[in-house]
Motif scaffolding. Structure first.
Motif, PDB file in Angstrom:
ATOM      1  N   VAL A  46       0.839  -1.202   0.000  1.00  0.00           N
ATOM      2  CA  VAL A  46       0.000   0.000   0.000  1.00  0.00           C
ATOM      3  C   VAL A  46       0.877   1.256   0.000  1.00  0.00           C
ATOM      4  O   VAL A  46       0.568   2.232  -0.687  1.00  0.00           O
ATOM      5  CB  VAL A  46      -0.982  -0.009   1.193  1.00  0.00           C
ATOM      6  CG1 VAL A  46      -1.711   1.308   1.327  1.00  0.00           C
ATOM      7  CG2 VAL A  46      -1.981  -1.151   1.040  1.00  0.00           C
ATOM      8  N   GLN A  47       1.979   1.215   0.740  1.00  0.00           N
ATOM      9  CA  GLN A  47       2.865   2.379   0.770  1.00  0.00           C
ATOM     10  C   GLN A  47       3.559   2.597  -0.572  1.00  0.00           C
ATOM     11  O   GLN A  47       3.841   3.732  -0.946  1.00  0.00           O
ATOM     12  CB  GLN A  47       3.891   2.228   1.897  1.00  0.00           C
ATOM     13  CG  GLN A  47       3.236   2.372   3.258  1.00  0.00           C
ATOM     14  CD  GLN A  47       4.155   2.101   4.425  1.00  0.00           C
ATOM     15  OE1 GLN A  47       5.031   1.250   4.369  1.00  0.00           O
ATOM     16  NE2 GLN A  47       3.948   2.833   5.504  1.00  0.00           N
ATOM     17  N   ARG A  48       3.816   1.544  -1.304  1.00  0.00           N
ATOM     18  CA  ARG A  48       4.458   1.674  -2.614  1.00  0.00           C
ATOM     19  C   ARG A  48       3.477   2.066  -3.715  1.00  0.00           C
ATOM     20  O   ARG A  48       3.836   2.794  -4.636  1.00  0.00           O
ATOM     21  CB  ARG A  48       5.153   0.370  -2.995  1.00  0.00           C
ATOM     22  CG  ARG A  48       6.368   0.120  -2.143  1.00  0.00           C
ATOM     23  CD  ARG A  48       7.085  -1.157  -2.521  1.00  0.00           C
ATOM     24  NE  ARG A  48       8.093  -1.462  -1.532  1.00  0.00           N
ATOM     25  CZ  ARG A  48       9.269  -0.838  -1.437  1.00  0.00           C
ATOM     26  NH1 ARG A  48       9.576   0.109  -2.288  1.00  0.00           N
ATOM     27  NH2 ARG A  48      10.126  -1.176  -0.489  1.00  0.00           N
ATOM     28  N   ARG A  49       2.250   1.569  -3.626  1.00  0.00           N
ATOM     29  CA  ARG A  49       1.267   1.820  -4.687  1.00  0.00           C
ATOM     30  C   ARG A  49      -0.078   2.212  -4.086  1.00  0.00           C
ATOM     31  O   ARG A  49      -1.083   1.514  -4.254  1.00  0.00           O
ATOM     32  CB  ARG A  49       1.103   0.561  -5.536  1.00  0.00           C
ATOM     33  CG  ARG A  49       2.381  -0.010  -6.142  1.00  0.00           C
ATOM     34  CD  ARG A  49       2.595   0.250  -7.591  1.00  0.00           C
ATOM     35  NE  ARG A  49       1.501  -0.033  -8.471  1.00  0.00           N
ATOM     36  CZ  ARG A  49       1.318  -1.158  -9.166  1.00  0.00           C
ATOM     37  NH1 ARG A  49       2.166  -2.152  -9.065  1.00  0.00           N
ATOM     38  NH2 ARG A  49       0.300  -1.275  -9.972  1.00  0.00           N
ATOM     39  N   PRO A  50      -0.153   3.333  -3.371  1.00  0.00           N
ATOM     40  CA  PRO A  50      -1.407   3.691  -2.698  1.00  0.00           C
ATOM     41  C   PRO A  50      -2.578   3.889  -3.651  1.00  0.00           C
ATOM     42  O   PRO A  50      -3.722   3.629  -3.284  1.00  0.00           O
ATOM     43  CB  PRO A  50      -1.062   4.984  -1.951  1.00  0.00           C
ATOM     44  CG  PRO A  50       0.145   5.518  -2.623  1.00  0.00           C
ATOM     45  CD  PRO A  50       0.885   4.332  -3.166  1.00  0.00           C
ATOM     46  N   GLY A  51      -2.315   4.317  -4.866  1.00  0.00           N
ATOM     47  CA  GLY A  51      -3.392   4.533  -5.825  1.00  0.00           C
ATOM     48  C   GLY A  51      -4.011   3.256  -6.355  1.00  0.00           C
ATOM     49  O   GLY A  51      -5.068   3.291  -6.984  1.00  0.00           O
ATOM     50  N   GLY A  63       4.651  -1.106   9.265  1.00  0.00           N
ATOM     51  CA  GLY A  63       5.122  -0.436   8.068  1.00  0.00           C
ATOM     52  C   GLY A  63       6.070   0.689   8.411  1.00  0.00           C
ATOM     53  O   GLY A  63       6.552   0.795   9.538  1.00  0.00           O
ATOM     54  N   ASP A  64       6.302   1.538   7.446  1.00  0.00           N
ATOM     55  CA  ASP A  64       7.200   2.670   7.596  1.00  0.00           C
ATOM     56  C   ASP A  64       6.371   3.896   7.958  1.00  0.00           C
ATOM     57  O   ASP A  64       5.630   4.417   7.125  1.00  0.00           O
ATOM     58  CB  ASP A  64       7.958   2.883   6.286  1.00  0.00           C
ATOM     59  CG  ASP A  64       9.015   3.960   6.376  1.00  0.00           C
ATOM     60  OD1 ASP A  64       8.999   4.761   7.332  1.00  0.00           O
ATOM     61  OD2 ASP A  64       9.867   4.005   5.470  1.00  0.00           O
ATOM     62  N   THR A  65       6.516   4.362   9.186  1.00  0.00           N
ATOM     63  CA  THR A  65       5.710   5.502   9.653  1.00  0.00           C
ATOM     64  C   THR A  65       6.002   6.766   8.840  1.00  0.00           C
ATOM     65  O   THR A  65       5.136   7.642   8.750  1.00  0.00           O
ATOM     66  CB  THR A  65       5.953   5.773  11.144  1.00  0.00           C
ATOM     67  OG1 THR A  65       7.344   6.012  11.367  1.00  0.00           O
ATOM     68  CG2 THR A  65       5.479   4.606  12.001  1.00  0.00           C
ATOM     69  N   ALA A  66       7.161   6.856   8.231  1.00  0.00           N
ATOM     70  CA  ALA A  66       7.501   8.022   7.418  1.00  0.00           C
ATOM     71  C   ALA A  66       6.645   8.102   6.152  1.00  0.00           C
ATOM     72  O   ALA A  66       6.596   9.143   5.503  1.00  0.00           O
ATOM     73  CB  ALA A  66       8.982   8.000   7.049  1.00  0.00           C
ATOM     74  N   CYS A  67       5.959   7.034   5.809  1.00  0.00           N
ATOM     75  CA  CYS A  67       5.128   6.990   4.601  1.00  0.00           C
ATOM     76  C   CYS A  67       3.654   7.275   4.890  1.00  0.00           C
ATOM     77  O   CYS A  67       2.812   7.124   4.002  1.00  0.00           O
ATOM     78  CB  CYS A  67       5.254   5.626   3.926  1.00  0.00           C
ATOM     79  SG  CYS A  67       6.908   5.271   3.308  1.00  0.00           S
ATOM     80  N   ALA A  68       3.338   7.689   6.097  1.00  0.00           N
ATOM     81  CA  ALA A  68       1.933   7.877   6.474  1.00  0.00           C
ATOM     82  C   ALA A  68       1.212   8.861   5.557  1.00  0.00           C
ATOM     83  O   ALA A  68       0.079   8.605   5.144  1.00  0.00           O
ATOM     84  CB  ALA A  68       1.832   8.321   7.935  1.00  0.00           C
ATOM     85  N   ASN A  94       2.334   2.082  16.137  1.00  0.00           N
ATOM     86  CA  ASN A  94       3.103   3.177  15.540  1.00  0.00           C
ATOM     87  C   ASN A  94       2.528   3.609  14.195  1.00  0.00           C
ATOM     88  O   ASN A  94       2.463   4.803  13.889  1.00  0.00           O
ATOM     89  CB  ASN A  94       4.573   2.773  15.371  1.00  0.00           C
ATOM     90  CG  ASN A  94       5.291   2.638  16.689  1.00  0.00           C
ATOM     91  OD1 ASN A  94       4.823   3.076  17.739  1.00  0.00           O
ATOM     92  ND2 ASN A  94       6.453   1.995  16.652  1.00  0.00           N
ATOM     93  N   MET A  95       2.114   2.645  13.378  1.00  0.00           N
ATOM     94  CA  MET A  95       1.517   2.989  12.089  1.00  0.00           C
ATOM     95  C   MET A  95       0.196   3.721  12.280  1.00  0.00           C
ATOM     96  O   MET A  95      -0.091   4.703  11.598  1.00  0.00           O
ATOM     97  CB  MET A  95       1.301   1.727  11.239  1.00  0.00           C
ATOM     98  CG  MET A  95       2.560   1.179  10.608  1.00  0.00           C
ATOM     99  SD  MET A  95       3.481   2.375   9.614  1.00  0.00           S
ATOM    100  CE  MET A  95       2.259   2.895   8.421  1.00  0.00           C
TER     101      MET A  95
END
Length: 139
Positions: A46-51, A63-68, A94-95
């Protein structure tokens, strides 16, 4: 999150792309879900391809919180047991906190006293599946 996806996420996304190209798939109803390492994979995809995704159900992952900010518009319902000994519950917490901080479309259910296998409860809950399948991109 690494620049390049891991082999599993890369293959999973390629499979989704192939199915979309070759079968009658409703592009407004593509969902991601996974348990444990698949929960991590759900967040990663989802973080790589949210669309691509109408919604996601990550279970016992992180996941990576920086990608929120990148995924704030994707409806996500996250699940974790607070007694999980395999994947620390802080990974989901955290996410969720990161998405709340950017007004993301996040829901969270934490099961008190439940260990790693909270997916049986989650996937066995008709309300969860009804929520997931009611999500549509552009809705």
């Amino acid at each position: 999150m690494s620049v390049e996806p891991g082999a599993s996420v890369k293959l999973a996304l390629a499979l989704v792309d192939d199915v979309r190209a070759n079968l009658p798939v409703d592009p407004a109803r593509i969902y991601a879900t996974g348990i444990s390492m698949g929960g991590y994979g759900t967040w990663d995809a989802v973080q790589r391809r949210p669309g691509l995704f109408a919604a996601a159900l990550p279970i016992c992952g992180g996941g990576d919180t920086a990608c929120a900010m990148r995924i704030r518009d994707v409806p996500i319902w996250c699940f974790h047991g607070d007694a999980d000994g395999a994947v620390p519950v802080c990974r989901s917490r955290n996410m969720v906190a990161a998405l709340w901080a950017v007004d993301g479309k996040i829901r969270y259910r934490e099961y008190p006293g439940v260990g790693h296998n909270c997916w049986a409860r989650t996937y066995g809950d008709d309300a969860v599946l009804a929520w997931l399948f009611s999500q549509r991109k552009g809705k």
